[in-house]
Design a protein around this motif. Structure first.
Motif, mmCIF file in Angstrom:
data_model
loop_
_atom_site.group_PDB
_atom_site.id
_atom_site.type_symbol
_atom_site.label_atom_id
_atom_site.label_comp_id
_atom_site.label_asym_id
_atom_site.label_seq_id
_atom_site.Cartn_x
_atom_site.Cartn_y
_atom_site.Cartn_z
ATOM 1 N N GLY A 20 -5.098 -1.173 0.227
ATOM 2 C CA GLY A 20 -4.593 -2.067 -0.667
ATOM 3 C C GLY A 20 -2.792 -1.548 -1.112
ATOM 4 N N ILE A 21 -3.191 0.087 -1.281
ATOM 5 C CA ILE A 21 -1.940 0.506 -1.552
ATOM 6 C C ILE A 21 -0.886 -0.035 0.061
ATOM 7 C CG2 ILE A 21 -0.604 2.219 -1.324
ATOM 8 C CD1 ILE A 21 -2.847 3.804 -2.769
ATOM 9 N N LEU A 22 -1.170 -0.080 0.601
ATOM 10 C CA LEU A 22 -0.833 -0.195 1.952
ATOM 11 C C LEU A 22 -0.399 -1.360 2.584
ATOM 12 C CD1 LEU A 22 -2.421 2.033 5.032
ATOM 13 C CD2 LEU A 22 -0.588 2.381 3.999
ATOM 14 N N ILE A 23 -0.995 -2.615 2.202
ATOM 15 C CA ILE A 23 -1.075 -4.038 2.248
ATOM 16 C C ILE A 23 0.653 -4.210 0.844
ATOM 17 C CG2 ILE A 23 -1.721 -5.985 1.417
ATOM 18 C CD1 ILE A 23 -4.207 -5.420 3.664
ATOM 19 N N ARG A 95 -2.574 11.732 -8.441
ATOM 20 C CA ARG A 95 -1.958 10.795 -8.390
ATOM 21 C C ARG A 95 -0.449 10.914 -7.527
ATOM 22 N NH1 ARG A 95 -1.881 14.858 -13.825
ATOM 23 N NH2 ARG A 95 -3.111 14.167 -14.825
ATOM 24 N N SER A 96 -0.621 12.043 -6.482
ATOM 25 C CA SER A 96 0.778 11.397 -5.539
ATOM 26 C C SER A 96 0.512 10.697 -4.153
ATOM 27 C CB SER A 96 1.258 12.910 -5.092
ATOM 28 O OG SER A 96 0.234 13.531 -4.757
ATOM 29 N N MET A 97 -0.853 10.316 -4.506
ATOM 30 C CA MET A 97 -1.336 8.937 -3.405
ATOM 31 C C MET A 97 -0.522 7.882 -3.175
ATOM 32 S SD MET A 97 -4.966 6.734 -2.423
ATOM 33 C CE MET A 97 -5.719 8.146 -3.204
ATOM 34 N N MET A 98 0.175 7.340 -3.759
ATOM 35 C CA MET A 98 0.673 6.252 -3.879
ATOM 36 C C MET A 98 2.374 6.351 -3.156
ATOM 37 S SD MET A 98 0.628 3.117 -4.349
ATOM 38 C CE MET A 98 -0.870 3.546 -5.393
ATOM 39 N N SER A 99 2.704 7.503 -3.344
ATOM 40 C CA SER A 99 4.130 8.385 -3.627
ATOM 41 C C SER A 99 3.695 7.910 -1.936
ATOM 42 C CB SER A 99 4.944 9.032 -4.555
ATOM 43 O OG SER A 99 4.520 10.593 -4.138
ATOM 44 N N THR A 100 2.988 9.549 -1.495
ATOM 45 C CA THR A 100 2.864 10.023 -0.168
ATOM 46 C C THR A 100 2.206 8.781 1.159
ATOM 47 O OG1 THR A 100 1.501 11.870 -0.815
ATOM 48 C CG2 THR A 100 1.379 11.527 1.560
ATOM 49 N N LEU A 101 1.761 8.012 0.829
ATOM 50 C CA LEU A 101 1.258 6.864 1.108
ATOM 51 C C LEU A 101 2.064 5.728 1.922
ATOM 52 C CD1 LEU A 101 -1.602 5.596 0.141
ATOM 53 C CD2 LEU A 101 -1.015 6.155 2.752
ATOM 54 N N HIS A 102 3.271 5.408 0.771
ATOM 55 C CA HIS A 102 4.500 4.422 1.009
ATOM 56 C C HIS A 102 6.062 5.356 2.235
ATOM 57 C CE1 HIS A 102 4.533 2.596 -3.549
ATOM 58 N NE2 HIS A 102 3.423 2.558 -2.198
ATOM 59 N N SER A 103 5.785 6.464 1.727
ATOM 60 C CA SER A 103 6.568 7.614 2.350
ATOM 61 C C SER A 103 6.590 7.678 3.993
ATOM 62 C CB SER A 103 6.867 9.177 2.398
ATOM 63 O OG SER A 103 7.672 9.304 2.514
ATOM 64 N N LYS A 104 4.812 7.632 3.902
ATOM 65 C CA LYS A 104 5.026 7.847 5.222
ATOM 66 C C LYS A 104 4.585 6.477 6.378
ATOM 67 C CE LYS A 104 0.754 11.257 5.359
ATOM 68 N NZ LYS A 104 -0.657 11.532 5.374
ATOM 69 N N LEU A 105 4.313 5.395 5.332
ATOM 70 C CA LEU A 105 4.437 3.930 5.936
ATOM 71 C C LEU A 105 6.072 2.908 6.165
ATOM 72 C CD1 LEU A 105 3.368 1.499 6.044
ATOM 73 C CD2 LEU A 105 3.339 0.879 4.502
ATOM 74 N N GLY A 115 3.793 1.722 14.613
ATOM 75 C CA GLY A 115 3.293 2.979 14.011
ATOM 76 C C GLY A 115 2.387 2.809 12.897
ATOM 77 N N VAL A 116 1.945 1.798 12.323
ATOM 78 C CA VAL A 116 1.037 0.802 11.484
ATOM 79 C C VAL A 116 -0.627 1.353 12.000
ATOM 80 C CG1 VAL A 116 1.095 -0.888 9.812
ATOM 81 C CG2 VAL A 116 3.286 -0.227 10.406
ATOM 82 N N ILE A 117 -0.212 1.156 12.568
ATOM 83 C CA ILE A 117 -2.019 0.830 13.696
ATOM 84 C C ILE A 117 -2.089 2.546 13.410
ATOM 85 C CG2 ILE A 117 -3.291 1.188 15.301
ATOM 86 C CD1 ILE A 117 -1.325 -1.397 16.841
ATOM 87 N N LEU A 118 -1.317 3.370 13.551
ATOM 88 C CA LEU A 118 -1.769 4.745 13.624
ATOM 89 C C LEU A 118 -2.130 5.355 12.648
ATOM 90 C CD1 LEU A 118 -2.451 7.278 14.788
ATOM 91 C CD2 LEU A 118 0.150 8.130 15.035
ATOM 92 N N LEU A 119 -1.323 4.986 11.510
ATOM 93 C CA LEU A 119 -1.162 4.960 10.239
ATOM 94 C C LEU A 119 -2.467 5.191 9.369
ATOM 95 C CD1 LEU A 119 0.174 6.891 7.369
ATOM 96 C CD2 LEU A 119 1.615 4.455 6.763
ATOM 97 N N ALA A 120 -2.691 3.519 9.533
ATOM 98 C CA ALA A 120 -4.097 3.251 9.047
ATOM 99 C C ALA A 120 -5.551 3.448 9.566
ATOM 100 C CB ALA A 120 -3.940 0.976 9.453
#
Length: 290
Positions: A20-23, A95-105, A115-120
């Motif tokens: 959900g965060i990624l989408i 608490r930091s999951m959101m910002s971490t995923l955004h940075s990786k995305l 790279g989105v395939i590998l990240l997901a």
């Protein structure tokens, strides 16, 4: 069955939140063109744990009894290590999951966004592999059967529905309370899996003390009774454990519970932070609403 339902629900909800965060982030920054790639990664992350589960279920056939016990006992200990790490990891990084995923995305979206395939795949696949390994260990510890697997599947399906409703903003749940209580319960479940793994290694003569039982209350709580079966299915209850199994269970539950309580108290301490860093659930809701 209930223990496996809870495992599937917890792990599935974590995976659903990640998806959900990624989408939500991809949609928000106007990169809908990579949504198909994201779903490919999620699909791979679902298939790999299924393959792992099949390998663990049918792979040991043909091995000697001792080899099967060594393999089963070792994988049970690995499963306990995974679920213990998962419990503390979620409490530390929620608490930091959101910002971490955004940075990786942001990094994965460079260029065509392959790279989105590998990240997901990595983000969701970790949850799936943990679930497959731990569910296999709990199923093995209660002697097989289809009920535990069905329980895990129902938990995952429930998590998928909840994840969708959270993404759409149709439901709100206190994720902090949910993960706190399920984490505490899973410590007891993991303690039972640890004791089972120790028993397997004792039967394979890898660990000493096989046949030296600490007590035997099978006359009071028979394993074949409905309440004995219920306790076995929930916390891997053993009416006649060895001394080493008892020591392993007590040591694990006491030590891990102490660290878990310490972490929970530390995370409960009021910290002044920006509104968007309150929790994954609230951030996800605000992101999708914008």
């Amino acid at each position: 069955m209930f223990a496996n339902y809870l495992i599937g629900l917890r792990e599935g909800l974590e995976a659903s939140l990640v998806v959900g965060i990624l989408i939500a982030y991809v949609v928000k920054i106007g990169r809908r063109d990579v949504l198909s790639k994201l779903w490919v990664g999620v699909g791979i992350a679902v298939v790999v744990p299924l393959g792992l589960g099949a390998l663990l279920t049918w792979g040991p056939y043909g091995l000697s009894f001792q080899a099967q016990e060594i393999l089963g006992g070792t994988l049970s200990l690995v499963a306990v290590a995974f679920v213990t790490w998962m419990i503390f990891w979620m409490g530390k990084t929620a608490r930091s999951m959101m910002s971490t995923l955004h940075s990786k995305l942001d990094s994965a979206l460079v260029g065509a966004g392959w790279g989105v395939i590998l990240l997901a795949m990595l983000s969701v696949g970790r949850e799936g592999i943990e679930t497959a390994l731990f569910v296999w260990a709990t199923v093995a510890s209660v002697g097989g059967g289809w009920e535990p697997a069905v329980g895990a599947l129902l938990g995952i399906l429930t998590a998928a529905v909840l994840g969708f409703l959270l993404y759409r903003g149709m439901v709100k749940i206190n994720l902090g309370t949910f993960f706190t209580w399920t984490g505490a319960f899973l410590i007891l479940v993991a303690g039972g899996v640890l004791a089972y793994g120790i028993g397997d290694l004792q039967e394979a003569a890898v660990l000493p003390g096989a046949g030296v039982h600490a007590y035997d209350i099978s006359g009071i709580i028979p394993s074949s009774s409905w309440y004995g079966t219920l306790l076995t299915g929930i916390v891997n209850f053993n009416p006649s454990p060895t001394w080493l199994q008892v020591f392993g269970w007590v040591a694990y539950v006491v030590i891990v519970s102490a660290f878990y309580l310490r972490q929970h108290r530390a995370s409960a301490t009021p910290v002044k932070r920006a509104p968007e860093e309150t929790s994954p659930a609230s951030t996800l809701s605000s992101t999708t609403a914008s």
